[in-house]
Design a protein around this motif. Structure first.
Motif, short mmCIF file in Angstrom:
data_model
loop_
_atom_site.label_atom_id
_atom_site.label_comp_id
_atom_site.label_asym_id
_atom_site.label_seq_id
_atom_site.Cartn_x
_atom_site.Cartn_y
_atom_site.Cartn_z
N THR A 21 -1.97 -10.96 9.70
CA THR A 21 -1.07 -12.01 9.21
C THR A 21 -1.80 -13.32 9.19
N ASP A 41 -1.72 -7.34 2.34
CA ASP A 41 -1.34 -5.99 2.74
C ASP A 41 -2.59 -5.15 2.92
N THR A 44 -5.33 -3.31 0.15
CA THR A 44 -5.14 -3.88 -1.18
C THR A 44 -6.26 -4.87 -1.50
N THR A 75 -7.77 -0.18 5.59
CA THR A 75 -6.75 0.51 6.39
C THR A 75 -7.34 1.27 7.55
#
Length: 226
Positions: A21, A41, A44, A75
């Motif tokens: 964040t 995200d 991405t 990820t």
């Protein structure tokens, strides 16, 4: 024992959330408050986004992509790795001051058979037009611009059939001629002496009849480069 494991897992999850964040740091912005962009995200690719990071002292800091930087996230467990990649569209004027240091590019292709562009247009994207143009710098603003190769070095030639005592010869199209040392004038194939037998002003060559006279039917040829 379960309480300790739950506590450790919660801490790991909290750190991961913190890393993914953030708020913004805007390239080239020197005044005013920085506007936070949307959170990135995982997995991405985006041209604008914010990631919150924590340094080894526990201080919260922020990374934010703007001005042509592409922010990449992944990820995998290695969520602290963020790659900043050039590309996209600049939203503000951007200058790099090398401050006396060398700024260069390696791996540039050398061209030898390509032809100069004849269909280049202003502010065109890659894939539009053909051939090559030259990259130049505007000394007044520092802006990089492109120049047609034919505009860097220009040349021309025109022949006139003189009338009796004609001394002035204006070139077709009114090209601005360079200094007389880059202009060659011939009378019936014989070269005249620059700035002695002729002078140059704007697009006109004027003969000076030193030890010769212009006769009707004489062929006066003008060649130039600039």
């Amino acid at each position: 024992m379960k309480t300790q494991n739950l506590s450790k897992n919660f801490k790991s999850l909290a750190i991961g959330v913190v890393l993914l964040t953030g708020v913004s740091l805007s390239a080239q912005q020197t005044t005013g408050d920085v506007v936070k962009q949307a959170d990135v995200d995982p997995g991405t690719t985006t041209t604008a986004g914010a990631v919150r990071v924590i340094d080894n002292k526990g201080t919260i800091k922020y990374l934010q992509a703007k001005n042509g930087l592409t922010l990449l996230s992944n990820t995998t467990n290695d969520v602290t790795t963020t790659t900043w990649q050039l590309g996209g569209t600049l939203t503000d004027d951007t200058l790099i001051d090398v401050d006396g240091n060398v700024f260069g590019l390696n791996g540039i292709e050398l061209i030898s058979t390509e032809t100069a562009s004849t269909d280049a247009t202003t502010e065109s994207d890659a894939g539009t037009g053909s051939g090559y143009t030259l990259l130049v710098r505007d000394e007044a603003t520092g802006a990089l611009k492109k120049l047609l190769a034919t505009d860097l070095i220009q040349s021309g030639q025109e022949a006139f059939t003189a009338t009796a005592d004609q001394t002035a010869y204006a070139l077709t199209g009114s090209p601005i001629l360079p200094s007389y040392s880059q202009v060659w004038v011939y009378r019936n194939g014989a070269k005249l002496v620059a700035n002695v037998d002729y002078t140059v002003a704007a697009s006109t060559v004027t003969l000076v009849e030193n030890d010769y006279s212009v006769y009707g039917g004489d062929v006066i040829e003008v060649q130039y480069t600039k």
